[in-house]
Design an enzyme around this catalytic site. Structure first.
Site, PDB file in Angstrom:
ATOM      1  N   CYS A   1       9.335  62.470 -25.507  1.00 27.73           N
ATOM      2  CA  CYS A   1       8.225  63.429 -25.389  1.00 27.73           C
ATOM      3  C   CYS A   1       7.095  62.841 -24.543  1.00 27.73           C
ATOM      4  O   CYS A   1       6.390  61.928 -24.982  1.00 27.73           O
ATOM      5  CB  CYS A   1       7.730  63.788 -26.792  1.00 27.73           C
ATOM      6  SG  CYS A   1       6.195  64.733 -26.826  1.00 27.73           S
TER       7      CYS A   1
ATOM      8  N   CYS B   1       3.561  63.150 -25.984  1.00 21.62           N
ATOM      9  CA  CYS B   1       3.384  62.187 -27.071  1.00 21.62           C
ATOM     10  C   CYS B   1       2.904  60.847 -26.526  1.00 21.62           C
ATOM     11  O   CYS B   1       2.087  60.156 -27.156  1.00 21.62           O
ATOM     12  CB  CYS B   1       4.692  61.981 -27.827  1.00 21.62           C
ATOM     13  SG  CYS B   1       5.330  63.456 -28.659  1.00 21.62           S
TER      14      CYS B   1
END
Length: 324
Positions: free
Chosen positions: A79, A82
């Site tokens: 991700c 993230c």
């Protein structure tokens, strides 16, 4: 429970209010137990950011949340947002110096936790305060927004749950401090649990009686007093027609019964200041038994919200001005 942007001010959730008071009492008991056992020492800055999995969730998040707010960062290696958000949260966890702990959960390795929190996209950030889950925000938010959310979280944790955070010592060894021990069960826990189950089942009369049973033996039991105030409030409004109640209050501003009924609905609907203000205005306009009735209902609503809530503090001052 879906992740969403969230403000934790301005609305009172009666279930959350009750949980807050219960958690505050249990947190105080846990701190006393930790002191008795010689625990509750300082933590290392390294302990402010932890990796959590399903096996350690109860200890590292739920139990720890009775001492300090735990912010959960749901993330994954693949991700990209993230990778932008996580370093900011890690830096802020150290900067906030023990006012919250950051728990990082890899969703690929902990699918069950992801499902339990209703996470549908990452990054997703939640908090757990005294065992209560709060969705904070989703996505790589700007740092100013993150700080504002964390400031709200810390304030709510301290004011409503009595959680003042951890003591951080740069010289402490990482992992040297364990979560505070759970407080031993109280003598009325089974009766209080029965009252909660009655509330959950919609048996408001049963809940009222269960709380009264506790108070008959222990008149100072904070949890039972709060629960009784909540159950009685919900019982008063369960058969009310909101439209008719509000119409009667608008058409009869000097009708104390109408104003009291409307104030109950205001509070159940989360309009705390409106409920308090309505009754304070009624106290100001009336005298004798009518004034006493409005004043006493206002004091009951203070019990539901909690004595330490700043809205209660402000309303108490306004009530004093209205009376004197």
């Amino acid at each position: 429970m879906q992740p969403r942007n969230m403000s934790m001010s301005g609305v009172v959730d009666l279930a959350a209010v009750k949980a807050a008071q219960e958690a505050k009492s249990k947190a105080e008991q846990a701190r006393a137990e930790a002191a008795r056992q010689g625990g509750g020492g300082a933590v290392s800055p390294a302990d402010l950011v932890i990796d959590v999995d399903e096996a350690g969730f109860e200890r590292d998040v739920l139990q720890r949340s009775t001492e300090v707010p735990v912010v959960i960062d749901f993330w994954a290696e693949w991700c990209q947002p993230c990778k932008q958000l996580s370093p900011v949260l890690e830096r802020l966890a150290v900067e906030y110096d023990g006012r919250f702990v950051l728990a990082k959960i890899d969703v690929d390795a902990n699918q069950m936790l992801m499902q339990q929190f209703g996470v549908q996209g990452i990054p997703a950030v939640f908090a757990v305060v005294a065992g209560q889950a709060l969705p904070l925000f989703q996505g790589a938010a700007p740092e100013a927004q993150i700080r504002g959310t964390l400031d709200q979280l810390v304030e709510v944790a301290e004011q409503r749950f009595g959680l003042t955070g951890l003591t951080v010592d740069p010289d402490a060894q990482p992992g040297s401090a364990e979560p505070a021990p759970q407080a031993p069960a109280g003598p009325y826990d089974h009766l209080l649990e029965a009252a909660v189950q009655a509330l959950d089942a919609g048996d408001l009369g049963g809940a009222v009686q269960a709380y009264k049973n506790v108070l008959s033996d222990d008149p100072g039991n904070t949890e039972a007093k709060l629960g009784l105030a909540q159950a009685e409030l919900l019982k008063r409004v369960q058969d009310a027609d909101p439209q008719q109640v509000r119409k009667a209050a608008a058409e009869n501003p000097r009708d104390v019964t109408a104003q009291i009924a409307a104030a109950d609905l205001d509070l159940v609907g989360g309009h705390v200041e409106d409920a308090f203000g309505r009754l304070i205005d009624t106290v100001r306009r009336t005298a004798g038994e009518d004034r006493d009735a409005a004043r006493l209902r206002l004091l009951e609503l203070f019990e539901v919200v909690g004595a330490e809530d700043p809205r209660v503090t402000a309303a108490r001052r306004a009530l004093a001005r209205a009376l004197f």
